[in-house]
Enzyme design. Structure first.
Site, PDB file in Angstrom:
ATOM      1  N   GLU A   1       1.089  -0.767  -0.036  1.00  0.00           N
ATOM      2  CA  GLU A   1      -0.152  -0.153  -0.152  1.00  0.00           C
ATOM      3  C   GLU A   1       0.454   1.191  -0.004  1.00  0.00           C
ATOM      4  O   GLU A   1       0.593   2.415  -1.536  1.00  0.00           O
ATOM      5  CB  GLU A   1      -0.992  -0.234   1.572  1.00  0.00           C
TER       6      GLU A   1
ATOM      7  N   ARG B   1      -7.117   3.193  13.980  1.00  0.00           N
ATOM      8  CA  ARG B   1      -7.509   1.813  13.751  1.00  0.00           C
ATOM      9  C   ARG B   1      -7.753   0.913  14.792  1.00  0.00           C
ATOM     10  O   ARG B   1      -8.346   0.099  15.506  1.00  0.00           O
ATOM     11  CB  ARG B   1      -7.797   1.314  12.359  1.00  0.00           C
TER      12      ARG B   1
ATOM     13  N   GLU C   1     -10.195  -8.085   5.267  1.00  0.00           N
ATOM     14  CA  GLU C   1      -9.832  -8.096   6.621  1.00  0.00           C
ATOM     15  C   GLU C   1     -10.451  -8.610   7.076  1.00  0.00           C
ATOM     16  O   GLU C   1      -9.785  -9.322   8.450  1.00  0.00           O
ATOM     17  CB  GLU C   1      -9.542  -6.565   6.762  1.00  0.00           C
TER      18      GLU C   1
END
Length: 746
Positions: A226, A304, A703
């Protein structure tokens, strides 16, 4: 519908970066990296290396045409080290030559003199010395300070969880080719083509429209491509621009493992308070994230972690704080789950320790505290369409939890060398980028006048089947066979300003954009058909239907008719997720489009003489919504589950105090093989209505299943407890056979 890449994969015909035909005159690049974790560069002598056979150039920070900076969230990461190195593996120079072999020979001739500086590898030490990537953040709900007085039981503890190597089959790499007028095209093995485009433009000092990034597919990513695919693409782009030659780089496996970041290791302190009836009244947690030497995506990963600190449980009083700690390790980065698994691991550890202290099964505490509609989470989002209780109850009934528990108890009473353990693992995982502005996508669709279709989106195929789902969407809307549809590579000149394929949002965002584009085209075509036929026009089975009857006009006839009438057969659509928002100044908002739920039941057998173990079964009930492709989604569940089990059990990353990676090869880093996976995996689809913000109400599945793997740790701990009930067990993942053997006889 099977994965559209399946046939080419099994025949070896699928094209990856290293399969691209090299242009005449292509050079090969090799990064020259630091061999110490923290030091000043006193001298760098390249003279002998530059004269070596086959070497075209050796580039350093002094050769950077634009800005020597690739930090995305925070500009704290130079492309090439300037004056100081901050981790072993940090790139100092780029060696460019006619072959990689010649570059490696030249690397041995480079002389570097270092002045060693203090090395920090422990996040707690970094936090104590105020070495932080960003200031700490805290999520609050209720009032924990007042709530402790209402608690009948208060338990405190510490948990530690290690990182994880991505171990994508295709290593990091890129191939750059100069074009005219100073522009450049780069084939990059990246999940984030726009991020690569932006950084190439920044480092080369040129506008983004002169940088074309093209990605056909990845040989795995898991988050490791990413952000961390960027430096390698920028390096070859810089070399190609300076030398005006094509330049390619494809990292050796051990170079990749040494130089790239991993899943973030975390250490945490927790305090949990319960009532007599086992309701969790208060929870306090402090996370120490090991970010490594630069920010990379650590601030977002840490965020997160805070979002998922309470997993699938409603807790009225929460105080969750996280520190992103700067250490002298390679910058850690995104990994499937993106900080969520680390947050969930701590609350599960707190519940298990509370259960052990109170003499009850963890499942009793878990079940009594599952979220339901109307519950407020610590970040302010009010839950709707929750499936936590439904998933739990379905799992308990379908797999007969009570019978399994009795069978395992009986086994343990009658066996000494072998002990069984069990654990229940519920999950609740939010779907969206937590950075609201990233939740948008575009799709470009062409219908050619021979009736074939080509689709371009920002989604990157990396084995998760997103391209197959895109074909399904178009085929259904147009009523045509998938064979008429082709997915183009992900290209920044066709679809601009894309978000990375990450956060489990690739299919939702790009699928919704594609749906808009296809629907707009279908409406135009139906308008053309309505010139000849009355009633409701429907496109199905490659025919034009009117009021449910075949008209005799085929899809091909309709497209050609529209073309002759100069009807636009191209559409570019944009989608932005509605309803989501978040205010970081208040740490409150509605950051997720929806949540995914599920419950897994683990059974494991431990050999108490050797410390080894086998997972007998994992049986789970998962909230797919209305799955649009059962085969692909089931594959994601099984793959994510096993990857999560690996993180919790076998995959141990080891650095020494000098910041040197010791688990630097497949001989020293163990991943699950066919003998490590559970003997039996059973996946049941929870019957739900799905969610309107999921593409075709088919919920994201990339995920969430990894989080089931957390249950593996606690199933093993349960078996160890059955053998050694008085042991004072730490919470330290992964739970390797060596650690288990120690705990069995502690």
């Amino acid at each position: 519908m099977i994965n559209i890449d399946a046939h080419n994969h099994v025949q070896g015909k699928s094209i990856y970066l290293d399969d691209l035909r090299e242009q005449y005159g292509t050079l090969h690049a090799l990064p020259f990296d630091a061999t110490v974790a923290h030091a000043k560069i006193k001298s760098l002598d390249l003279s002998a290396a530059k004269k070596a056979t086959g070497i075209t150039a050796i580039l350093t920070a002094k050769d950077v045409p634009g800005l020597n900076q690739i930090g995305g969230i925070i500009p704290d990461e130079p492309l090439l080290a300037e004056g100081e190195v901050h981790f072993r593996g940090q790139v100092i120079a780029i060696i460019v030559g006619d072959t990689e072999y010649h570059c490696r020979r030249a690397a041995k001739l480079i002389q570097v003199e270092y002045e060693l500086l203090e090395v920090i590898t422990d996040p707690r030490e970094a936090q104590a010395k105020n070495k932080l990537i960003i200031p700490p953040r805290t999520f609050r709900l209720g009032d924990t300070a007042q709530a402790w007085a209402q608690c009948d039981h208060i338990i405190e503890g510490r948990s530690d969880v290690n990182g994880q190597e991505h171990l994508y089959i295709e290593t990091q790499g890129a191939y750059a080719r100069p074009k005219e007028e100073g522009s450049i095209v780069i084939s990059s093995s990246t999940q984030g083509p726009t991020a690569v485009q932006r950084m190439v433009a920044q480092v080369l000092g040129i506008p983004m429209h002169k940088v074309e990034i093209d990605t056909v597919r990845l040989g795995g990513g898991f988050g490791g491509k990413e952000d961390q695919a960027t430096p390698w693409a920028v390096m070859v782009a810089m070399a190609a621009q300076i030398l005006n030659r094509p330049v390619k780089m494809s990292l050796h496996r051990m170079d990749d493992m040494r130089m790239t970041g991993k899943r973030h290791p975390y250490s945490a302190d927790f305090k949990i308070g319960l009532s007599k009836d086992l309701k969790i009244l208060a929870y306090q947690v402090t996370h120490y994230q090991n970010a490594g030497a630069a920010a990379d995506l650590s601030p977002a990963v840490m965020e997160r972690t805070l979002f998922h600190s309470t997993n699938a449980y409603y807790i009225p009083n929460v105080l969750a704080t996280a520190y992103s700690c700067k250490t002298n390790l390679p910058p850690n980065t995104a990994f499937r789950g993106f900080g969520g698994p680390q947050g969930k691991f701590v609350i599960e550890a707190a519940i298990v320790k509370a259960a052990e202290t109170l003499g009850v099964r963890p499942a009793e505490i878990q079940q009594r505290n599952l979220v339901q509609d109307g519950d407020e989470l610590s970040y302010g989002q009010i839950l709707t369409q929750t499936q936590a209780h439904q998933a739990w109850e379905t799992c308990m009934k379908k797999y007969d939890y009570q019978q399994q528990k009795q069978r395992i108890d009986a086994f343990n009473q009658n066996n000494h060398r072998y002990k069984k353990g069990m654990a229940v693992q519920p999950i609740c995982f939010g779907i969206s980028f937590t950075n609201t502005m990233m939740n948008h996508a575009r799709a470009l669709v062409h219908i050619y006048h021979d009736s074939s279709v080509v689709i371009s989106t920002g989604a990157v195929e990396m084995g998760q089947g997103v391209n197959t789902k895109m074909v399904q969407i178009a085929a259904e809307i147009f009523g045509i066979a998938p064979s008429l549809i082709r997915i183009e590579s992900t290209n920044t000149l066709r679809v601009a300003n894309t978000s990375p394929t990450a956060a489990s949002a690739g299919a939702d965002l790009n699928g919704k954009a594609l749906e808009l584009a296809c629907n707009a085209l279908a409406q135009r075509l139906k308008a053309v058909a309505s010139q000849d036929f009355n009633g409701e026009i429907v496109l199905a089975s490659q025919q034009v239907m009117a009021d449910g009857k075949a008209t005799g006009m085929t899809w091909k006839d309709l497209v050609l008719k529209a073309f002759t009438q100069r009807v636009a057969l191209t559409e570019n659509a944009h989608y932005a997720t509605p309803t989501i928002h978040y205010d970081k100044t208040k740490e409150k908002g509605h950051p997720f489009a929806y949540h995914v739920y599920g419950t897994a039941l683990f059974e494991v057998t431990v050999d108490c003489l050797r410390g080894t173990y086998e997972f007998d079964s994992v049986q789970l009930v998962h909230d797919f919504g209305k799955s649009m492709n059962h085969d692909i989604d089931n594959g994601q569940i099984e793959g994510g589950l096993v990857q999560g089990i690996g993180w919790m059990t076998l995959e141990e990353i080891v650095y020494n105090k000098e910041g040197r990676l010791l688990s630097n090869a497949l001989s020293t880093y163990k991943v699950p093989d066919i003998y490590s996976v559970p003997k039996h995996i059973e996946v049941a689809h929870l019957e739900t209505e799905g969610h309107e913000l999921a593409i075709k109400k088919s919920k994201a599945v990339g995920e969430p299943p990894l989080m089931y793997g957390i249950g593996a740790y606690f199933a093993l701990r349960d078996a160890v407890r059955a053998f050694n009930p008085k042991a004072d067990l730490a919470v330290d993942a992964p739970y390797t056979p060596e650690k288990i053997l120690t705990d069995l006889y502690r």
